[in-house]
Each structure stands twice: as C-alpha cells, then as structure tokens.
Design a protein around this motif. Sequence first.
Motif, PDB file in Angstrom:
ATOM      1  N   PRO A  98       0.905  -1.143   0.016  1.00 51.80           N
ATOM      2  CA  PRO A  98       0.024  -0.024   0.044  1.00 51.80           C
ATOM      3  C   PRO A  98       0.939   1.235   0.072  1.00 51.80           C
ATOM      4  CG  PRO A  98       0.053  -0.828   2.274  1.00 51.80           C
ATOM      5  CD  PRO A  98       0.952  -1.956   1.368  1.00 51.80           C
ATOM      6  N   VAL A  99       0.364   2.327  -0.210  1.00 53.11           N
ATOM      7  CA  VAL A  99       1.035   3.656  -0.349  1.00 53.11           C
ATOM      8  C   VAL A  99       1.216   3.960   1.027  1.00 53.11           C
ATOM      9  CG1 VAL A  99       0.807   5.884  -1.166  1.00 53.11           C
ATOM     10  CG2 VAL A  99       0.085   4.075  -2.711  1.00 53.11           C
ATOM     11  N   ASP A 105      -4.817  -3.485   5.347  1.00 52.00           N
ATOM     12  CA  ASP A 105      -4.553  -3.277   3.868  1.00 52.00           C
ATOM     13  C   ASP A 105      -3.645  -4.735   3.679  1.00 52.00           C
ATOM     14  OD1 ASP A 105      -4.328  -1.782   1.056  1.00 52.00           O
ATOM     15  OD2 ASP A 105      -2.506  -3.021   1.327  1.00 52.00           O
TER      16      ASP A 105
ATOM     17  N   ASP B 107      -0.638   1.114 -14.275  1.00 52.99           N
ATOM     18  CA  ASP B 107      -2.036   1.509 -14.203  1.00 52.99           C
ATOM     19  C   ASP B 107      -1.942   2.789 -13.266  1.00 52.99           C
ATOM     20  OD1 ASP B 107      -2.042   0.926 -11.412  1.00 52.99           O
ATOM     21  OD2 ASP B 107      -2.931  -1.277 -11.620  1.00 52.99           O
ATOM     22  N   GLU B 108      -3.408   3.394 -12.912  1.00 51.03           N
ATOM     23  CA  GLU B 108      -3.539   4.578 -12.235  1.00 51.03           C
ATOM     24  C   GLU B 108      -3.031   4.445 -10.739  1.00 51.03           C
ATOM     25  OE1 GLU B 108      -7.600   5.208 -12.004  1.00 51.03           O
ATOM     26  OE2 GLU B 108      -7.993   3.271 -11.908  1.00 51.03           O
ATOM     27  N   ASP B 109      -2.746   3.245 -10.390  1.00 47.24           N
ATOM     28  CA  ASP B 109      -2.338   3.205  -8.713  1.00 47.24           C
ATOM     29  C   ASP B 109      -0.658   3.271  -8.957  1.00 47.24           C
ATOM     30  OD1 ASP B 109      -4.737   3.760  -7.863  1.00 47.24           O
ATOM     31  OD2 ASP B 109      -5.271   1.305  -7.577  1.00 47.24           O
ATOM     32  N   ASN B 110      -0.244   3.321 -10.019  1.00 51.41           N
ATOM     33  CA  ASN B 110       1.282   3.226 -10.040  1.00 51.41           C
ATOM     34  C   ASN B 110       1.704   1.574 -10.000  1.00 51.41           C
ATOM     35  OD1 ASN B 110       1.727   5.885 -10.961  1.00 51.41           O
ATOM     36  ND2 ASN B 110       2.000   6.247  -8.880  1.00 51.41           N
ATOM     37  N   MET B 120       5.199  -2.326  -7.144  1.00 51.02           N
ATOM     38  CA  MET B 120       4.690  -0.892  -7.136  1.00 51.02           C
ATOM     39  C   MET B 120       5.906  -0.124  -7.749  1.00 51.02           C
ATOM     40  SD  MET B 120       2.016  -1.709  -5.736  1.00 51.02           S
ATOM     41  CE  MET B 120       1.360  -0.042  -5.444  1.00 51.02           C
ATOM     42  N   GLY B 122       5.732   3.451  -7.790  1.00 51.11           N
ATOM     43  CA  GLY B 122       5.433   4.883  -7.497  1.00 51.11           C
ATOM     44  C   GLY B 122       6.794   5.518  -6.669  1.00 51.11           C
ATOM     45  N   LYS B 164      -8.977  -0.968 -13.566  1.00 53.20           N
ATOM     46  CA  LYS B 164      -8.174   0.234 -13.283  1.00 53.20           C
ATOM     47  C   LYS B 164      -7.578   0.803 -14.674  1.00 53.20           C
ATOM     48  CE  LYS B 164      -5.505  -1.382 -10.047  1.00 53.20           C
ATOM     49  NZ  LYS B 164      -4.408  -1.345  -8.977  1.00 53.20           N
TER      50      LYS B 164
END
Lengths: 351, 490
Positions: A98-99, A105, B107-110, B120, B122, B164
Amino acid sequence: MKHRKLKGSLILVLGLFFLVGVFPLPASAESSAAKDPGMPVHFNRSLDGYQPAKDHYNFYFTYKTVHAWWDAVAMGMEEAQQQYAARGITISYEYMAPVTASAEDQIRRLEEAAGGSYDVIGVDVADEEIITPVLNEMAEKGIRVMTFSSSDAGPGCRRIAYVGNTHNYEDGAQLAEALCKKLGGKGKIAVLVGTHGAPCHEDRAKGVRDTVARYPEMEIVAEEYDQDSIDLARGLTLTILQQHEDLAGIVCCNMSNPVGAARAVQETGRSVVIVGMDHDREALRYLNEGVIYCLGIQDCFSIGFDTVQVAVRVADGCLPGTLYPEKTEEITTIIYQEDAQQMLELLYGEL
Amino acid sequence: MKRSFPYLAVIGILLVILVITAATLWMSAGARNATDQAVSTVSTFYLEELAGRRSQVVSRFFESQAEQMQRAVDLMDDRVLSSQDALRQYIGNVESLYGLGLFAVVDEDNVVYTKQTTYMGGSRYEFLSGDQAGKMTITTSSVYGAGKQICQAVPIHDRTFLGKKLKTCFIEIKMEDIVSLLAFDTEDNGTHFSLYYRNGVNLTGLDFGPVGKKSNLIQEMRTYLTGDQWTVLSGQFTNEEAGEVHFMHSGNKQILYYSPIPDADWMFTVLIPENLIYDKIAGIKDQTILRSTIQILVTLLSLLTFFFLFALQQRRKSTALLEQQRTIAVRDSLTGVGNKYAYSQKEAAVNAGLQSGSASPFALVVCDLNGLKKVNDTKGHDEGDRLIRDASHLICSLYDHSPVYRIGGDEFAVFLQGADYDRREEIFEELNRKTDENNCSGGPVIAAGMADYEPGDMQLQDTFRRADKLMYERKNQLKQLKTEPVSSEL
C-alpha cells in the motif's frame, strides 16, 4: 582387480556429485562465501547449486509500504529472477504494497493472494500482533507462507522461513551506542520510529531505549512515529527541536526518519547529532555533508536475492534445515561520513 | 656587346628567382593564414555536424521506440486486458518482437506490469509521480546499485485493466545502448564525448578529458572560462541551447561544443583539442605547399634550362655569324679563293716569320688571266666572270694543297708550302702546259710566274716581285704565241 577399483572410484565420485547437486550447502554458508565481508551491500550474488524441482514458479510478496527501501529489495529479487531465467527456470511474482503502511491493507492483500495460485506467499510483516494470526491461519490451510525483509512475524508463527534482518534490536542498540559515545555519554536525545507495530522499527526503538538507559546522564526526551513519511519526520523533528532547545541528538529507526530529521536540523541551523537507518540517497548526501553522523546500511539486495532463492525451496516443499536456515540473516553495517561518497557511488552511481 | 649579354641573362635569372622566391614566401604565409581560418571554420562545422548528427540519432532512436510502444498499446485488445497472465504474455511478445529490454505498462495506482513481475512503481520511477500525462517522457534514475537507467514513457489512453485505468507504458534503456549510439572513434585522438544533465552532471560516466568523469561540467568550466563565457555556457545549458566555447588546457586550445537532445533533458557534449583539427588540416596544407614548391622548382629549373639553351644557341649563332663575316672578309665572292685582304694577312704573317727567322721555305706563283678585258667587252661581264671562275678552278685543281688568292681583277697568287712546294716545278709545268692548250683551244689562258723564297728576301713582296716579273715574261710569250698563228693564217 584394477577395473573394480576404478569402477568403485567412479561410483564414489558420481555419488559425491549427486549429493552436492541435491543437497547443496546451507544458504547461510553459501552466502558468506559469496560475500565480501568489508562491503555493506553485495551485488555480485550468484545462485547456489540447488536444482529447483519445477521450471516455473509464481510468488506473491507483500511489504509494508511503497518506499525506496523495498525497491532496493526488489533489485535483489530481479537479479535472482534473471539468474534463474538463465537456467531455464521462470520466476514470476507480484511485489505489492500500500502507499501508506496498514496492517488491515496487508490482511486484505494476503486474503486475496490466498485465493490465487501462488507457490509461495511472502510477507514483510506490517504489524506482528495483527498479521501473525493471519499467517498461521493461512499455514493451516496448507498455503506456503514465508516472511522477508526487515520484519519477521511474531514468536510461534507457523510461517516456513524468514529472510532478512534478524538483528533489528542490535541495530538500534548500535546506533544509540554510537550517538552516546559521540555525545560523551550525556545529553538529551529524541527517538524517531517508523510505523506503529512494525517489528523492525519497534525492535530498533527498544534497542535504543535499552542502550541509552545504560548512560545515566542521557535522557530520551521525545519519541515519535513518522509512519514512514519523510514529511512527517521533518515536522515531528521541528516540533521536538522547538520544545527542547538543548536537544543534543536524534536516533532514527527507519529510512524516512533520518531524512526528515536532517532536513529539519539543517533548516533550523541547530547542532544536533543524527544517527539513523538505511541507504536513502538524500540521507547519504546528508551523511556526506556531515549533517548525519552515521547510518546503519542493510544489505537489501541480498535480502531480495535470498528471498527468491528460499521461496523456490519452500515452493518445492523443502523445509528449513540442511538446504536453508529457518532465518536467513542479512547484515547491517554502520557507515560514517568517510564512507558516504563510496556508498553514493555504489548504490546510485553518484560521482 | 659580347659581354653585356651574359650579364643581362644573369640579372634576368636572378630577378626571376627573386620573384619566384617572393611569390613562394607569400604563398606560404597565405597558406598558413588560410589554414588558421580553415581550422576555426572547420572546427565549428565539424562539431556542429558531429553533435547535430548524434543528437538526431538519439532523437530518432527515442522516436522509433515511442512509435513501437504506441503500436503495442494500440494493439492491446480486450483479450490482452482480460487477465494478468494474458497481459504478461502480451508484454513478453512485445519485448520479443521489438527486441526491447523491458517493456511495462502502469495503471492509475502506479502498479507496474512486466512480462513476469507485477510491482509498485511509485517510489522507483520518478516519472510516475510527476504530472507527465499526455506526453512522452525520458527520465534517468539511479536505482540502488542498478546503475543509471533510462526510462522512456508514453501515455496510454482509453485502456482499462482489471477495473483500473492504464496510464502509461515505458521501456527501460541501458545507458550503454545510448552511449553506443553516440560513440565514434576517439581512440588516441584526444576527442571526448558524453551526455550531461542540464545541471552539468555527467550522465554517462564517460571520461571527459580535463573535466574528468566525476566533476560537474558547468562548475568545472569556471576554472577555464571568463566570467562572461561561463555565464553564457551555464545559461545555454539551463535553456537547452546549443553552443560552443574555447578554452586553454595544458597549453592546448580546447573546443567544447554542446547540443541539446530533443525530448530529453540532456546535452550532448563534445570536447576536441583544436590542434587535432589543425594537425589534420596542416597535413593537407603541408602537402599543398610541398606540391607548390615542387611546381615552382620545376618551373625555375625549366626557366634556367631554357635560359641556358637560349644562351648557347645565341652563342652558336653569333660564332657562326662571326665566322661567316670573317669568311666573307677574306674570301673572294666570285671564285671562293682568298681575296686581296686575305693575301695581305698572309703577307703580314709571312713577313713576321721572315723577320723572326722562323719561316719555312716557300714559293710564290703569280698568275694573270689573259684576255679578260676582251671577253668582258665582247661577251659581257657574266662571261668574263665565268672565265675568272674557270681560271680559279684550274689553279686550285693544280695547287690543291696551297692557299690561292685573287689579288686583282684577273690576278691570282698561290703561296706554296709543303707538298705543293716540293712538287712546284712539276705543277708549274702542268699549269703552263694547260695554258698552252687553252691558248689554242680557247680555255682560260693563265700567265704564271713562280719564284722561290731566297735568303735575301726580307719580305714576301721581294719574292712576289720576282714571280711577277716572270709572269709578265710569260704573258708576253703567250701573247706572241697567240698572235703568230693568226698572222700566218692572214
């Protein structure tokens, strides 16, 4: 007679080859042989002689939060993936987080992964109290679960293996010791921690407390959690600096702590000794400039590399023992200003 | 007149050499100046061309990659986007088809999807965190020991995967691949090239001559440039403009040229020592000068040869003319024998010999052609001339070893020495015999008198007088012989 002796020798040699192929050296022993003890990070890793049972594996890994530290772990995983590919073995995996760090989560992700067709599910435990029961439940269902990175599950967890930092407490203690010595054994200090419940952060914080307690003239005047956010770490540090004008030092227990603390100290122009964890590029630059006194560098690359190696064995149904240890220990090295430039070049190619 | 010609020739040659030498020096100086100008012009042209072409190569490479990515996105249909396995397989096919190192969609959530991994992105990719929607981006990042990675990303529109939106796709390019696009033969020639960020940080890690591998180019150039030059340089880097600066390093003039790479925040930089170009051009210049020098020397040699031959020819001509004039002066034009002047020269020489006592014995025959006046008067001067020539021919045929002189209109003298002297009586008799015959038949009638040198003779004239006297006696004799038969007939 001669032929018989020759035949016997050949059988013996072939037998030895077979034994070495099927039962390679323990991962810990192999790792130490491949690593240069003088280096905080070992990029020249090679797969050991273990011959995987399948030609394709599918893993799911989840970790605490999207952060550069875990990107470093990913680099080791990708290296192992490529080396397996060179041997004709396909490793596919998901490496998700998760961010913002959240045990809830993580539970959701684990539940989703449990319904998928993964050979092994690996977890960097977000909160050992919350996650450990979930892992036990998955293990009971026959799902192969392992932990990795810097946070193992709680005691008694039925996860199969752990790869990563097994000495977080000692890391915290070492950082605190370095700070106390730098300050001459007296002064007020603050402790910045990462995520509530994250075993690695909590263990380091405990190591710090215990070490500082041994110095009667030292006092921890503040202890805050930044939730692995640099901005929050900076804000918390500014507040602490405002509240304690005689603050002499800060111990930082995760990767975001030292960056936020250094920014705040530099902004205010205060003279505060900062010790902290990990290899954030900005933190290394602060170390190079002397804003940070020392950093504990974990070998994230090896954590990722060994995680994939162990996951393959776990997927093949091998249990810890001869083939690999239950806990594959990765090193932490305390580095100082004189080491910073080399580390910046090694990790980021920064000349 | 004889002496002035060589002087003029030498002066002429010296003048020619002087002019040619001056022209050669002028040409050499001109060639040097032209070389200096050419070096400056060629340097700029060469570097502009070099940097321009390399920048274009890189730019086209990125364009080509972007087109391939766009094509790959365009071909993503519902089947490809139906599951992670289908998407991974498609990504793998795209990598194989286009020969890409790593192709990924985000995708839009990186969440990054690659051929075998989902992760991930980001915190790993700077371009995912910024506002890069709607345009191609080229970024570089240094990820934990992986070295510098170049990511080229293009946006994705109207594609959805597992609920997404897909926002971008990208490829990872190795720095070595870019460097290989830029590379040219720099071995041992002092030329350096690299890519720099706009802030002056070396992107490739390649050695950049005096700047080195690690130093910031803009900061390092402070030590080499004037304040104004440096301000221009740093401004052009910031604004991504091409430019050129000259500076000195280790006694050599260096030229730094930089040109922006389109779509990337990079500057392609080339550093070349000017003497490298100078040496190349100087080689051509030296060859040209050498060729010209050889040409001039050949011309000079040709001129000298021409002058020499000309002078030789002139000398021969003048000698021949002199000889001709001399011959004309001493030879009788009608008969070809010596004339009166030649006889006087011979007389002077004999007299000198007589005076010094060195004269050899000699005899002199004096001849007079009878009847010449009558022939001239009756048959014309041409016939008279013919008669003289016949007489001369007769005398010469008999005295073929002795000089014969025509000393008057119808008078000849023969100076006898050597073999003719020894046979003088015999020849003289033959002459008289011929004359006697001619006196009857009508040929030239020559009255001749011969006298030997006698010890009392002080000069040739003394001998001459005796011979002349004898000649007149013979003349009278011949007249009588001629008259008697006519009278008898009458």
